[in-house]
Design a protein around this motif. Structure first.
Motif, mmCIF file in Angstrom:
data_model
loop_
_atom_site.group_PDB
_atom_site.id
_atom_site.type_symbol
_atom_site.label_atom_id
_atom_site.label_comp_id
_atom_site.label_asym_id
_atom_site.label_seq_id
_atom_site.Cartn_x
_atom_site.Cartn_y
_atom_site.Cartn_z
ATOM 1 N N ALA A 185 0.830 -1.206 0.000
ATOM 2 C CA ALA A 185 0.000 0.000 0.000
ATOM 3 C C ALA A 185 0.863 1.255 0.000
ATOM 4 C CB ALA A 185 -0.927 -0.010 1.216
ATOM 5 N N ARG A 186 1.925 1.251 0.766
ATOM 6 C CA ARG A 186 2.802 2.428 0.806
ATOM 7 C C ARG A 186 3.573 2.605 -0.486
ATOM 8 N NH1 ARG A 186 4.235 4.728 6.080
ATOM 9 N NH2 ARG A 186 2.712 3.884 7.521
ATOM 10 N N SER A 187 3.933 1.511 -1.144
ATOM 11 C CA SER A 187 4.668 1.647 -2.402
ATOM 12 C C SER A 187 3.777 2.250 -3.481
ATOM 13 C CB SER A 187 5.219 0.298 -2.855
ATOM 14 O OG SER A 187 4.162 -0.559 -3.227
ATOM 15 N N PHE A 188 2.491 1.908 -3.485
ATOM 16 C CA PHE A 188 1.587 2.502 -4.474
ATOM 17 C C PHE A 188 1.271 3.947 -4.106
ATOM 18 C CE2 PHE A 188 0.439 -1.998 -5.377
ATOM 19 C CZ PHE A 188 0.871 -1.986 -6.696
ATOM 20 N N ARG A 189 1.187 4.243 -2.823
ATOM 21 C CA ARG A 189 0.889 5.598 -2.374
ATOM 22 C C ARG A 189 2.049 6.545 -2.704
ATOM 23 N NH1 ARG A 189 0.161 5.774 3.643
ATOM 24 N NH2 ARG A 189 -1.031 3.927 3.155
#
Length: 128
Positions: free
Chosen positions: A121-125
């Motif tokens: 989730a953080r990598s896409f954010r």
């Protein structure tokens, strides 16, 4: 207060989500005839231990780093006691719990899956 101020709380939610996915997957496999429902209590116990373990880690870390970046000896003692407690609880559950060990390990792995989901989730954010 957003999740950016308390990034570990976001991870707690991901651990709960992954625990729900593990339990749902076991239930779906049992309903489809590919697995057994016997794994569900062990998975629920493992997921509860994984969540409780991370909850304690978060509390210890927040308390340790709330004082301006200085960490005292109490942090080390608390962390070591938490780790030893985790080992003891896992030993007692596996030895005397009467749960399906595979189900227990699947539930316990919700901590790892939660960390993986949070990282994804953080990598896409970060790229948007």
């Amino acid at each position: 207060m957003g999740s950016e101020e308390f990034p570990l709380r976001s991870l707690e939610r991901r651990i709960l989500l992954s625990a729900a996915l593990v339990l749902g997957g076991i239930a779906a496999a049992g309903a489809a005839g590919a697995g057994t429902f016997r794994m569900l209590p062990g998975a629920a116990c493992g997921a509860a231990i994984a969540f409780g373990n991370f909850f304690l880690i978060r509390k210890i870390l927040e308390k340790a780093f709330s004082g301006g970046g200085t960490v005292n000896k109490g942090f080390i003692v608390q962390y070591a006691l938490k780790f030893l407690g985790l080992i003891g609880v896992v030993f007692l559950v596996v030895r005397y719990g009467g749960f399906d060990v595979l189900g227990f390990l699947l539930g316990l792995s919700s901590l790892f899956l939660g960390v993986l989901l949070e990282a994804l989730a953080r990598s896409f954010r970060a790229t948007t």
